[in-house]
Every structure is written in C-alpha cells, then in structure tokens.
Design an enzyme around this catalytic site. Structure first.
Site, PDB file in Angstrom:
ATOM      1  N   GLU A 155     118.084 -22.141  20.313  1.00  0.00           N
ATOM      2  CA  GLU A 155     118.418 -22.978  19.363  1.00  0.00           C
ATOM      3  C   GLU A 155     117.763 -22.301  17.839  1.00  0.00           C
ATOM      4  O   GLU A 155     116.802 -21.715  18.088  1.00  0.00           O
ATOM      5  CB  GLU A 155     117.778 -24.391  19.152  1.00  0.00           C
ATOM      6  N   GLU A 326     110.619 -34.597  22.554  1.00  0.00           N
ATOM      7  CA  GLU A 326     111.529 -33.792  23.273  1.00  0.00           C
ATOM      8  C   GLU A 326     112.581 -34.702  24.041  1.00  0.00           C
ATOM      9  O   GLU A 326     113.794 -34.475  24.399  1.00  0.00           O
ATOM     10  CB  GLU A 326     110.749 -32.708  24.055  1.00  0.00           C
ATOM     11  N   HIS A 329     115.082 -36.438  22.549  1.00  0.00           N
ATOM     12  CA  HIS A 329     116.263 -35.609  22.382  1.00  0.00           C
ATOM     13  C   HIS A 329     117.413 -35.652  23.311  1.00  0.00           C
ATOM     14  O   HIS A 329     118.679 -35.131  23.182  1.00  0.00           O
ATOM     15  CB  HIS A 329     115.999 -34.031  22.274  1.00  0.00           C
ATOM     16  N   GLU A 348     116.499 -34.201  14.817  1.00  0.00           N
ATOM     17  CA  GLU A 348     115.116 -33.990  14.556  1.00  0.00           C
ATOM     18  C   GLU A 348     114.559 -35.219  13.761  1.00  0.00           C
ATOM     19  O   GLU A 348     113.398 -35.867  14.293  1.00  0.00           O
ATOM     20  CB  GLU A 348     114.702 -32.899  13.517  1.00  0.00           C
TER      21      GLU A 348
HETATM   22 ZN   LIG Z   1     112.898 -31.745  17.918  1.00  0.00          ZN
END
Ligand SMILES: [Zn+2]
Length: 900
Positions: A155, A326, A329, A348
C-alpha cells in the site's frame, strides 16, 4: 495501514516511543500517473516467485486471467523497477508472443500483440525479474544480525514493484500464490499453505497457498524467512502471531489481544471474520506502523513484540490499539474497499473509529472512551489551519496518493463518524454499517454508498451531515447564546394562563481558524451539524440539526446555561459568553462527564489560540480542576504545558511558570507516591509516569530530576527493576541536563537492548540532550548502519528548544544522506518537519529549503507547515504578555494563602 506518527507537536517530546518523523514513508517517486485504461478487467492472478536472498533479487512468473471489454491488440498494466523477460497473450486457442514497452514515468508497461484479441476472456503471461530493495516498499529485504528476509509492503501503489499488475484498488481479483524458497525456510502469505513439495531444484522447496478472496493488489502479502509463531484462535479461526525467532518470547500479549478483538468484531459485524485464518507478523524493517494485508497483517516490531510482564501500560495499550485498528480493516478496507484513493478515509477513518470499541469491551478500566474524545480534540486542532485539506481530496499520482495518509483521513474522519454514531445512536449505526458491508462485500464502495445507506437505515439526514463534513475543509465553531422566555401569565383575571418557561438557544456557525485574523472574517462554509444540547442540571440530551448560518431552538424550562456538546462527541468547537462560561466552569466537576470536561478544555484552548480567552483565565480553569485524578483528564490538563513553557513563555518568565507547574502538580505527585502500590490500576500507574515527566520537564522539580538520575542508573543495571514507562520518562528527563558521558551510556545500552521498548526508550531520549555537539552525534548515529532505514527520526532533535537551530542546520547539510538512506520515495514526507518551528526565520528557511528540493507530494504538507508555524507565532504574540501578567500575580497569591 497504520501510518508512522508525525512529529510536529511543539515543545519537547516526553513520550518514550520515539516520535516518528514520517507519515510519507509510502510516497512514491514524482510521477504523473494516469489511471489504467478501463477496457481490461482482471479476474485472477497465478503468481510464482523465487526470491534469492543472498543476491537480493527475485524472479517471477505470472498468468493473469482477464476479461477484455472490447477487442484490443494492446494491454496496459502497472509495473515499476521490474525487468520483463517474456510476455504473451492467449485467448481461446490462440497464443501470441507479445512485445513490451515500458513507460517509467507512469509506472506502466504495454503488452502488444500483432493480431487483435477479441472481447471476452484472455490470459496474460509474463516472466520477469526484480530486485529485493532496501527501501521498505514492494518486495524488499529485511534483516537481523543473523540473516535476511524477503517481505512485502504494497500500500498504496507498490504491488507494481513486485509483479506487473492492475494496481488500482477497484481491480479486485483472486490471487493464487506459489513461493519457491530455500530448504529450511518458511513463508507466510494471504492464504494457507496447501502444499509443500521439495524442488524444483535441490536445496529448494515449493509452497503453494490457498486462493485469496477477491481483493485489491495493495493487500497481497508475502514473507520469506524463518519466522517463529505462537498459535491460538477465536471463534474457530486459527490465529498465529509471528516474529523473527529472537523475538519469540515477546508475542503472548499480542495473541491474547488478537483473540479478544476477533471475538468482539464477530459480535459487532453481521459478517463473521471473512477469511480462513489470521496471521500477524512483525519484522525488523517496516516503514509504517502496521499493514492490514488480507489475513496476513504485518507489523513494525515495537508495536507488536512486548515483554508482557515488564512492559509499560502504554506499550500494552499500543499493542491492543494497533491490532484493533488493523483487524477492523479486515472488514473496512479488505472486505469492502474504497473505489479510489480519494476515499481512503473509508478505510482509515473507519478503522480508527472502530479501534476503540474492542478495547472498551475488553479493558473497560483503560477508559478508551476518553481517548476517543482526546482524538476528536487533536483532529479539531489539525483541522484549524487555513490550508488543511478536506476528508475527500483528489489524488492521481503515487506521490499525491501517499499524502492522503494523514491526520485528516485517520483522526478527522474517525471523529466525524463518532459524531454521526452518537447522533443516530450506536445500535442504528451498527445496523447501517453492517448493511453497507453486506451490500459491498468483496467489492468496492464510495463515500456516497456509505452515507446513503446510513441515511436510509437511520431515517436521519446523515447524507447531508456527512457530505458537509467530508467535502468541506476545516471544522465549525458554534457560538451559543441562551435566553429564558416565558414564565409569568397571560389573559384576564378569570382566564389566567401560565406561560410555559423555555430556554431559547441561538446557535450560529462559522469556520474555526487558529489564525485570529481569519476567524470572524466571514468564511463561506456551512455545515449540517447535529448539535447535542444539555441544559444545566439535566442528564437529558436533545439533538438539533444546525443547518443554517444561525438558528434558534427552544428547550423546556429556564436554564442558566446549555452545554452544546453533550457527551463530547460532536466534531465542532463551541464558544459561550464570559458569564456563561464562568457558571459552567464552576460546575465542571459536578455537572460534566469526564468526556465533556475533556472536550470543554479543548474548546477553551481553541479560544486561547485566537485570543478570545486569556491564557491566565485558562490556567485559572485548570486550577479549578485540581482534584482530577483520571489519567486522560490530567493528560489533557497538562497537555499544553510544553507549548506554554517552550513557545509561549518569554525565557525570563520560564522559571515562574516552572514554579506554577510545581505548585500545580506537586500535590498530585505526592499523593501518587514514587513507586506503584501493589494491585494498583493501570490508569494510576500511567498517571504516575505522566505526572513525573511533566513535573520534571516543565516544573524542573530538582528532587524529581535527582530521582530520575537514580532511576536511570537502576534501569541500566536491571531494566526489569523499573516500570518501563517511568524508565522511559526518566531517561528523557535526565537527558535534559545530561552530558556526553551520560549520552555515551545511552548509546551503549540502546545497542544491547533486549526489547523494542527498551531500545526506543534510549533512542527517544537521545534527542533530549541540550548540547549541539550531541545533536550532531545523534544525526551521525541515525545515518549510520547502526540505525535501520525505518527509524529516521529527527522530530525530537528539531523540537528540542535547546538544539533546534543547530539540528535544523544539520538536517539541511545531511539531507542528501537522509534522502539516500530513506529512498527518494519517502523524502516528500520530510516536508512536514517544516511545521515544527515557532519562529519566522526558521519558518522561511525551512520553506525555502524544502521548496528548492522539489520533493514529490510536498506542496500541501509544506503549505500546512507554514500555517502551523504562523499560528504558533501568533499564539505567542497574543498570549505572552498575558502569561507574564498571570505569573507576576502569583507570589501575592502564595503570600495570601500563607497568611491564613
Ligand atoms: Zn489503517
């Protein structure tokens, strides 16, 4: 992704965890990338890699199954720093060798065949080679003292450095990965290992991984080496936490955390954990904080590997907090992905907002709900400069995309979600979020997809609220005016009617600027703001929607004040007239929740910044809150001391301010005692180390300075004999007046540290020494091979008032070496360092310097930095004399209290 934290807070850094200087670690080289043509859509990739760790190279072989929307002779893919050896395109029974042209600038290759390929399914086959780089992106090299590893970080736009691909988030596909690696080594990827066979050559074995779910290229992960893992699981999902074997004993707390977090998410999300397994892996060289590769989360060691028995409360909280981010996500980001990077906040912002929930459920004693309000306050502060971007911002090139991983995408977006969640109610929000996830699972979505769903579920105008906060930059300031009406009676003698008493609340909105000249200058923005009103003496909240410049609302009964951010979760500042403010601050301890008090203080500071409230009055409010003992609140109360001491106070006034700090915090410190009591809460332990650091650093308490030297000696003899956070603070505090002999000891102990926490305790303190000569040595150390490329931390040196000017000169003269070590790709992120100053000369010099470097993606960070420095200079000019006056009055106060 969890970005590295930016180091542009003013004043000395007392945190043990070194302030990371770079959010821009992922910035790519300066390229005018174009999006790929949309006539070819990938379905799946068969990827085979053979890394050669000793020569730091790899060979790759891929077949991409694609669908052509229309017939074509050429297909464009992303690729960078890859050498293509052979390519062909096949369709039906027809296979054609392809010519390949490379466009380095746009990071693409075009694969062309002589005969037209018809619309429909086709396959692209490419053989290629590449380099395992040391720049922490793509497929790269990581190493310990013992051996090398090959690992990935893709990323945002670096999958193209490992294999030619359709490297945009909307091109989701299935990845079938095969790794040919050395005998004795193992590997981890997104899927499970489904076969492990010797060969093809002797000394090698071949691992095949199960097919990935449909996912974006930036989520592909591969790691090769000799990882040590501990295993567990939750809800039938196997979980492994892994690191290099040297760190194997530091994983147990991370595993326990992951199990608890997964259980929580399985109860929150309607879709249970959507992948077959979860691996969490730390390795020694990693640019970001952590990265949410599908089912294979990767990590910087310091955020995962801690000594459960001896690590600080903060280190424990960091592990849980980052894991919660995390793992969130896996749903927000991996299962449902933004269509394009302009909506990166859908990843985010959501992961940041969500990360507090499992902590609140698992560790209620940590009071993460208070940290949420602190985060809202921090974001409002970031959002107060004129050049700040909106949550949704256009980005096309890799460098532009990299700049979007900032405080706006993370903190502001999370804060806006927090406000909307409070407005519609947590249960309704959960329902709406789940409906959105179900609808777009294994696909992509836009901001509109989210807020339209939430509006439909809640039957409230969430779409308008969110559009106004997402597409406009900055945040609102709401001016609150209240007046009682009614009471008394009307009508004649016989039909006397009592008129109901009401409170008229008039709310008006404008954009808040930290720049006093801009505030009140008639900004154009209008937000749709859900405002939570709570009258004095009431526990009940009434939501109103402020949709115009000014509106008046009515509440029943006559109330002396109405608080306009009940619960503290609103993303706006509020301002009251002086009389109302005085009434409210008199009742802070009795009528306001801790979360509201945190937000209230933030509002007050916002008014100090623009000169609407004097700094003396602000400090008076703090004195009224002297009884506070919860860590988050004391943290907010003392959180501005560094700024006041280092940048607002004139140097001759500093001793008087230090005395005020001693008087203010001394009683709390005495009450807490020097060492933790048995069975003490985490909150109290954390509070002790915070108060110790603040009192020593900004109170220059001689007794504490002496005690900190003793703690340092003890910590050096036996690191487990001193509470880790206290030790970290003691190291920083002792460095404030430390000499070269002490510096040498720090460096020596840093090199032999047993845990990442111990290492960074020493490393972080190096920036606190007051001598320019030692600052120079720290520069040399950071640029030497002793310090990893991931740890280019200059923030501490540049914010240290004693060494700032010298450190800046060193930064400039060493910049070629810094760039070389960091790689061209991340140097744009350094431009944020131009914001650490509070001085016109340094501001201009830093602006000129970074502008002359032409760093890709540095334009906006540089403009933001200039605004931040200007706001700081203005704050000083508005409040310095005022502070001086406040401090001069103090001895009289002391004398008065003595005489009683
Ligand atoms: Zn993140």
């Amino acid at each position: 992704m969890l970005r590295a934290l930016a180091a542009n807070s003013k004043g000395k850094c007392m945190k043990r965890v070194v302030v990371l200087a770079l959010w821009g670690l992922f910035a790519s080289s300066g390229i005018l990338a174009q999006r790929l043509p949309d006539n070819v859509v990938p379905d799946s990739y068969n990827l085979k890699f053979e890394p050669d760790l000793s020569s730091a190279t790899f060979t790759g072989d891929e077949t991409i199954h694609v669908h052509l929307q229309k017939a074509a002779t050429a297909i464009v893919l992303n690729a960078a720093e890859i050498e293509i050896k052979e390519a062909w395109i096949g369709s039906a029974d027809f296979k054609q060798a392809a010519a390949v042209t490379t466009d380095e600038k746009n990071e693409t290759v075009t694969v062309t065949v002589p005969t037209i390929v018809p619309a429909g399914p086709a396959e692209i086959h490419i053989r290629f080679t590449g380099i395992l780089n040391d720049k922490l992106r793509g497929l790269y090299l990581s190493q310990t003292a013992r051996r090398r590893y090959a690992v990935t970080q893709f990323e945002a736009t670096d999958a193209r450095r490992a294999f030619p691909s359709f490297d945009e988030p909307a091109y989701k596909a299935v990845f079938r990965i095969t790794l040919v690696i050395d005998k004795g080594d193992t590997a981890i990827s997104n899927g499970k290992i489904i076969s492990d066979t010797p060969g093809p050559e002797s000394g090698k074995h071949t691992l095949q991984f199960s097919d990935s779910p449909k996912m974006s290229t930036y989520l592909v992960a591969m790691m090769v080496g000799d990882f040590a893992c501990i295993t567990g699981g939750a809800d039938g999902i196997p979980i492994r936490v892994c690191a290099v074997p040297e760190k194997k004993d530091l994983l147990s707390f991370a595993l326990l955390s992951a199990e608890n977090i997964l259980k929580f998410y399985d109860s929150y999300y309607q879709t249970k954990y959507p992948f077959q397994k979860l691996d969490i892996i730390a390795f020694p060289d990693f640019s970001a904080g952590a990265m949410e590769n599908t089912a294979a989360i990767t990590y910087r060691e310091t955020l995962l590997t801690i000594d459960d028995k001896n690590a600080s409360v903060d280190a424990h909280q960091a592990v849980v907090g980052v894991l919660a981010h995390e793992m969130a996500h896996m749903w927000f980001g991996d299962l449902v992905t933004m269509k394009w990077w302009d909506d990166i906040w859908l990843n985010e912002g959501f992961a940041t907002w969500m990360s507090f929930k499992p902590i609140e459920a698992w560790k209620p004693e940590w009071h993460a709900e208070r940290n949420e309000i602190q985060q809202t306050g921090g974001s409002l502060s970031t959002d107060s400069i004129a050049s700040v971007r909106a949550i949704r911002a256009k980005a096309e090139t890799p460098a532009e995309i990299a700049t979007l991983f900032d405080g706006i995408a993370y903190g502001k977006a999370a804060s806006v979600l927090r406000m909307v969640e409070a407005y519609v109610g947590p249960e309704v929000f959960q329902k709406g979020a789940n409906a959105y996830l179900e609808k777009h699972a294994y696909g992509n979505a836009t901001a509109e997809d989210f807020w339209n769903q939430m509006a439909a579920t809640s039957e409230k105008p969430v779409d308008q609220v969110m559009a106004s906060f997402t597409q406009q930059s900055g945040a609102p300031l709401i001016t609150v005016k209240t007046a009682c009406a009614g009471g008394g009676s009307t009508g004649g003698f016989f039909k006397k009617k009592k008129i109901k008493e009401t409170t008229k609340v008039t709310l008006s909105q404008e954009r808040y600027f930290a720049d006093a000249a801009k505030l009140g200058s008639g900004s154009q923005e209008i937000w749709q703001i859900p405002v939570s009103l709570r009258p004095a003496g009431s526990a009940e909240t009434t939501y109103v929607l402020l949709a115009q410049r000014q509106q008046t609302f009515e509440l029943p009964g006559c109330s002396p004040w109405v608080y306009a951010n009940a619960g503290g979760r609103g993303y706006y500042r509020s301002d009251y007239d002086a009389a109302t403010l005085a009434k409210m601050s008199a009742e802070l301890e009795t009528s306001f929740s801790p979360e509201e008090r945190i937000h209230f203080l933030g509002d007050e500071w916002a008014m100090v910044r623009v000169g609407r409230l004097s700094l003396g009055d602000y400090l008076d409010t703090l004195e009224k809150m002297k009884g506070e003992r919860t860590r988050a609140l004391v943290g907010v109360m003392t959180g501005r001391f560094g700024e006041i001491h280092d940048t607002i106070a004139a140097p001759p006034d500093r001793p008087a301010f230090e005395k005020w700090v001693r008087d203010f915090l001394g009683p709390i410190a005495a009450e807490l005692g020097a060492t933790p009591a048995p069975g003490e809460s985490d909150d109290r332990r954390g509070l002790r180390s915070d108060v110790f650091a603040t009192l020593a650093t900004y109170g220059r308490d001689p007794e504490l300075l002496a005690r900190s030297r003793a703690l340092v000696e003890q910590y050096m003899r036996d690191p487990n004999s001193v509470e880790a956070a206290l030790a970290g603070n003691a190291l920083s505090v002792s460095a404030l007046e430390g000499d070269a002999a002490l510096y040498d000891k720090y460096v020596e102990h840093m090199k032999t540290a047993k845990t990442p926490e111990e290492y960074y305790n020493y490393f972080g303190a190096l920036g606190q020494f007051p001598s320019a000569a030692l600052a120079k040595r720290t520069f040399e150390l950071i640029l030497s091979p002793e310090v990893k490329n991931q740890d280019l931390f200059f923030g501490g040196l540049l914010t240290n008032v004693d060494t700032q000017a010298a450190a800046w000169e060193l930064f400039k003269s060493n910049f070629p070496a810094i760039k070389e070590k960091a790689g061209e790709s991340l140097s744009g992120g350094f431009a944020t360092l131009a914001g650490v100053f509070c001085d016109a000369k340094l501001r201009d010099d830093a602006q000129d310097f970074f502008a002359s470097q032409n760093l890709p993606g540095s334009e906006r960070p540089l403009q933001n930095a200039k605004d931040e420095v200007n706001a700081c200079i203005e704050l000083r000019s508005l409040q310095q004399a005022n502070l001086s006056g406040f401090l001069k009055k103090l001895p009289a106060k002391d004398a008065a209290s003595v005489s009683h």
